[in-house]
Design a protein around this motif. Structure first.
Motif, PDB file in Angstrom:
ATOM      1  N   LEU A 139       0.812  -1.336   0.125  1.00  0.00           N
ATOM      2  CA  LEU A 139       0.061   0.242   0.006  1.00  0.00           C
ATOM      3  C   LEU A 139       1.014   1.470  -0.065  1.00  0.00           C
ATOM      4  N   CYS A 146       0.466   4.202  -2.366  1.00  0.00           N
ATOM      5  CA  CYS A 146      -0.095   5.614  -2.209  1.00  0.00           C
ATOM      6  C   CYS A 146       1.233   6.624  -2.652  1.00  0.00           C
ATOM      7  N   LEU A 161     -10.110   3.466   8.930  1.00  0.00           N
ATOM      8  CA  LEU A 161      -9.133   4.470   8.315  1.00  0.00           C
ATOM      9  C   LEU A 161      -9.572   5.907   8.546  1.00  0.00           C
ATOM     10  N   GLU A 213      -5.009   3.272  12.112  1.00  0.00           N
ATOM     11  CA  GLU A 213      -4.796   3.415  10.588  1.00  0.00           C
ATOM     12  C   GLU A 213      -4.051   2.384   9.976  1.00  0.00           C
ATOM     13  N   LEU A 262      -5.263   0.045   7.010  1.00  0.00           N
ATOM     14  CA  LEU A 262      -4.496  -0.225   5.813  1.00  0.00           C
ATOM     15  C   LEU A 262      -4.332  -1.812   5.371  1.00  0.00           C
ATOM     16  N   LYS A 316      -6.788   6.819   1.367  1.00  0.00           N
ATOM     17  CA  LYS A 316      -5.898   7.076   2.454  1.00  0.00           C
ATOM     18  C   LYS A 316      -5.340   8.552   2.075  1.00  0.00           C
TER      19      LYS A 316
END
Length: 220
Positions: free
Chosen positions: A8, A12, A120, A132, A136, A174
């Protein structure tokens, strides 16, 4: 856990700085794919319906985030109900092609995605870093489950491609809540929102393309 977080994190980073490079072109390059499918999509009515359904997902989840960061519990509850209603609409559309058991199975998976998005959002608002991180990890695991389910239903959908696209999609969630938590300038939040919608359209188009190929006599 560490591998999921790295996956992830890469998504991101790509979303924020390098463009949509973590997935295949169809899923990752939202703007380009959207332009292609708008030119001459197979089953245009299906494409339009799928875009509307999945756009509803990003709208309602964003409404929830906005309400949470505004400390508006009534608006947050209204948005949460809308998220669930939208997920039921999406699963109903899938059931129309694959049967009610498949629709029910997808609804359960979408509930897992929403659970991660909600956790989240709530954790980011509360400054709960552990929360968080768990959200995730849950999101990455859920993306894998959804990808496996969809790829098993339609040979035109590739599990690895779907997984990359869904992980990148959660990366948008996110990024969006991070910007809200940071009280980032509105132009930055608007740019992320625009990118999130484009990427959601790309995913919807890929799903529509696969259904149109698998059910050429039913999709229109």
């Amino acid at each position: 856990m560490k591998m999921k977080m790295q996956t992830l994190a890469i998504a991101c980073a790509a979303l924020l700085g390098l463009g949509f490079s973590v997935a295949t072109p169809a899923l990752a390059q939202g703007h380009a794919h959207a332009a292609t499918t708008q030119a001459a999509p197979a089953a245009p009515n299906l494409h339009k319906a799928m875009r509307a359904l999945w756009h509803g997902h990003v709208v309602t989840t964003r409404d929830y985030a906005l309400a949470v960061f505004a400390n508006d519990s009534a608006a947050a509850k209204k948005a949460e109900d809308a998220v669930v209603a939208n997920a039921k609409d999406i699963s109903g559309a899938v059931a129309g092609f694959y049967g009610q058991p498949a629709g029910d199975a997808l609804l359960k998976l979408l509930a897992g995605h929403w659970g991660a998005v909600k956790a989240l959002t709530d954790s980011a608002h509360a400054g709960n870093k552990a929360g968080e991180e768990k959200a995730l990890n849950d999101a990455v695991a859920n993306a894998g489950e959804i990808s496996k389910f969809l790829a098993g239903a339609n040979p035109n959908w590739k599990e690895a491609d779907l997984n990359s696209g869904l992980v990148a999609h959660f990366g948008h969630h996110k990024s969006q809540v991070d910007l809200m938590a940071e009280k980032a300038p509105q132009d930055k939040q608007d740019a992320e929102w625009k990118a999130m919608q484009a990427h959601m359209d790309a995913i919807a188009d890929v799903l529509s393309d696969g259904i149109a190929k698998q059910f050429p006599d039913k999709a229109n």
